[in-house]
Motif scaffolding. Structure first.
Motif, PDB file in Angstrom:
ATOM      1  N   GLY A 276       0.807  -1.211   0.000  1.00 24.57           N
ATOM      2  CA  GLY A 276       0.000   0.000   0.000  1.00 24.57           C
ATOM      3  C   GLY A 276       0.840   1.259   0.000  1.00 24.57           C
ATOM      4  O   GLY A 276       0.471   2.275  -0.620  1.00 24.57           O
ATOM      5  N   LEU A 277       1.987   1.244   0.684  1.00 24.21           N
ATOM      6  CA  LEU A 277       2.883   2.403   0.692  1.00 24.21           C
ATOM      7  C   LEU A 277       3.353   2.716  -0.723  1.00 24.21           C
ATOM      8  O   LEU A 277       3.338   3.877  -1.152  1.00 24.21           O
ATOM      9  N   GLY A 278       3.767   1.671  -1.456  1.00 26.97           N
ATOM     10  CA  GLY A 278       4.212   1.878  -2.828  1.00 26.97           C
ATOM     11  C   GLY A 278       3.089   2.294  -3.750  1.00 26.97           C
ATOM     12  O   GLY A 278       3.262   3.166  -4.612  1.00 26.97           O
ATOM     13  N   GLU A 279       1.918   1.695  -3.583  1.00 25.80           N
ATOM     14  CA  GLU A 279       0.787   2.069  -4.438  1.00 25.80           C
ATOM     15  C   GLU A 279       0.326   3.490  -4.150  1.00 25.80           C
ATOM     16  O   GLU A 279      -0.086   4.215  -5.068  1.00 25.80           O
ATOM     17  N   ALA A 280       0.405   3.908  -2.893  1.00 22.17           N
ATOM     18  CA  ALA A 280       0.041   5.282  -2.554  1.00 22.17           C
ATOM     19  C   ALA A 280       0.975   6.269  -3.240  1.00 22.17           C
ATOM     20  O   ALA A 280       0.562   7.365  -3.655  1.00 22.17           O
ATOM     21  N   TRP A 281       2.255   5.905  -3.366  1.00 17.65           N
ATOM     22  CA  TRP A 281       3.193   6.755  -4.110  1.00 17.65           C
ATOM     23  C   TRP A 281       2.826   6.761  -5.598  1.00 17.65           C
ATOM     24  O   TRP A 281       2.815   7.813  -6.243  1.00 17.65           O
ATOM     25  N   MET A 282       2.509   5.593  -6.156  1.00 10.48           N
ATOM     26  CA  MET A 282       2.211   5.496  -7.582  1.00 10.48           C
ATOM     27  C   MET A 282       1.061   6.400  -7.991  1.00 10.48           C
ATOM     28  O   MET A 282       1.073   6.984  -9.078  1.00 10.48           O
ATOM     29  N   VAL A 283       0.046   6.533  -7.135  1.00  8.64           N
ATOM     30  CA  VAL A 283      -1.127   7.344  -7.485  1.00  8.64           C
ATOM     31  C   VAL A 283      -1.059   8.751  -6.926  1.00  8.64           C
ATOM     32  O   VAL A 283      -1.967   9.550  -7.136  1.00  8.64           O
TER      33      VAL A 283
END
Length: 436
Positions: free
Chosen positions: A103-110
């Motif tokens: 989720g940390l990485g996906e939050a950065w992606m979006v």
């Protein structure tokens, strides 16, 4: 992976490609279908509250600052420390609560959070990775963590698909940020651990290649097997030393470009590139070399990997292995877990520890580590250079058909890895394995 252009709003709308890096406040909003399930954060209020509490407790003692849109600040960092800007805190904590570090990485992606110093923000977290979650809650890790999908197991079929998903993205993509050797592994800089002195990347990569060839004792007349061809750089260097080389890869894209580069170097009679799994190779060789390929083998296949090398190595031969490593306790704690890197970058991979390499070889082969060289801080610099070059080439990357969400994904991947090596949570070693 689709490379369609993401939306900047909640609705699907078309947009033209940017010709320069987006400003910090521009937030990509990926459309459903292009990046399935990414646009809308998971809705779990309880988990989001728990994630927020744990996150704030974890960052409060770290040398960084976390800022909220309302001006609230957390973290122990001073004015010069890296800043993690929460753009959409609610979505950020929903993703973190649902999927942890994924989720940390996906939050950065979006674009739920941002930073002008991504490796600087991730570094303090990497340095305390084993202590971010309070000890009493560590026992619930196996309940919360996702497990590796059965489709990503590195058997013969799974390995081909896992390699295809990363290395067959586009040769042109990798050429946007790699040097002339096309080496996609740690360089060896002369001044390790010192401020970047500007040493040319190609020189540092050639030093790395020569280093592993030296450990494998590759010279005039050597017969060499390379496991993991890359784009032919090591095979070319070995052939220039007078060796004959068989190099195997599972990436059709890599084989195509490697063949072209080998032909251009006039070494087609010295090097054969095969689209073949290492487990299917027969014969014996004076030397076997493999650079940062073992990370894609899978823990359950390490015995077979080393047994295969052992069986292919002539008496008196050497195995030159360059491998990323992690602390043994962290390897054991995370084995089988499904991470952001697995989901978006390297499916099916696991990084070994030096202890694990010794234990597998003691139990399953006649090989032992007889020489070693540590290059971890060189990898931090290598990744910093790659990331800087990649981001400077964003317009070219987008012209290849990769959208802004992909660019942010690749940015996070390179910054995440740089932080791991800079803090020594990750390391990289060149090893020479031989028989007593």
């Amino acid at each position: 992976m689709s490379t369609s252009t993401p939306d900047r709003t909640e609705k699907s709308t078309s947009s033209t490609k940017s010709t320069k890096a987006p400003a910090a406040h521009v937030i990509p909003r990926p459309a459903e279908g292009h990046w399935p399930g990414l646009a809308t954060p998971p809705a779990n209020t309880v988990r989001a509250r728990v994630a927020k509490s744990l996150f704030l407790r974890a960052v409060d003692p770290l040398n960084l600052r976390v800022t909220f849109p309302d001006g609230t600040r957390r973290g122990a960092g001073g004015a010069d420390s890296p800043v993690l800007r929460l753009i959409r805190p609610d979505e950020f904590f929903q993703r973190l609560g649902s999927d942890g570090l994924i989720g940390l990485g996906e939050a950065w992606m979006v674009g739920d959070w941002d930073s002008d110093d991504l490796p600087g923000v991730l570094g303090p977290m990497a340095a305390r990775m084993g202590a971010l979650i309070p000890a009493p809650l560590q026992r619930f890790r196996r309940v919360v963590d996702r497990r590796t999908p059965s489709t990503e197991v590195n058997d013969l079929e799974g390995s081909r698909e896992n390699i295809h998903r990363h290395y067959d993205l586009s040769n042109d993509l990798f050429q946007t940020f790699l040097d002339e050797t096309m080496s996609y592994s740690s360089a060896w800089f002369a001044a390790q651990g010192q401020p970047d002195d500007g040493e040319d990347m190609q020189v540092a990569q050639e030093r790395k290649i020569d280093g592993i060839l030296d450990l494998a004792r590759v010279g005039e007349g050597s017969s060499v097997l390379e496991i993991g061809s890359g784009w032919g750089g090591l095979a070319i260097r070995a052939a220039q030393r007078g060796a004959t080389v068989l190099t195997v890869t599972l990436s059709a894209e890599q084989k195509s470009l490697a063949d072209a580069r080998i032909a251009a170097a006039g070494l087609g009679e010295k090097i054969e590139v095969r689209l073949q799994d290492y487990r299917e190779v027969t014969g014996t060789f004076d030397a076997v070399v493999s650079v940062e390929m073992i990370e894609a083998v899978g823990k359950e296949f390490w015995p077979e990997y080393f047994r295969t090398v052992d069986s292919l190595l002539k008496p008196g031969g050497r195995f030159g292995l360059q491998t990323i490593t992690m602390p043994h306790d962290r390897m054991l704690a995370t084995a089988g877990s499904y991470s952001w890197i697995h989901k978006y970058v390297f499916p099916g991979g696991i990084i070994p520890s030096l202890q694990a390499i010794d234990e597998v070889n003691d139990a399953h082969t006649t090989l032992k580590v007889v020489e070693s060289r540590r290059l971890g801080l060189s990898y931090a610099r290598t990744l910093a250079r790659w990331r800087e070059t990649f981001l400077a080439q964003q317009a070219e990357v987008e012209a290849l058909g990769f959208d802004e969400t992909f660019v942010r994904m690749w940015d996070f991947y390179l910054g995440y890895c740089e932080a791991g090596f800079a803090t020594r949570y990750l390391d990289v070693w060149q090893l020479s394995l031989g028989r007593e």
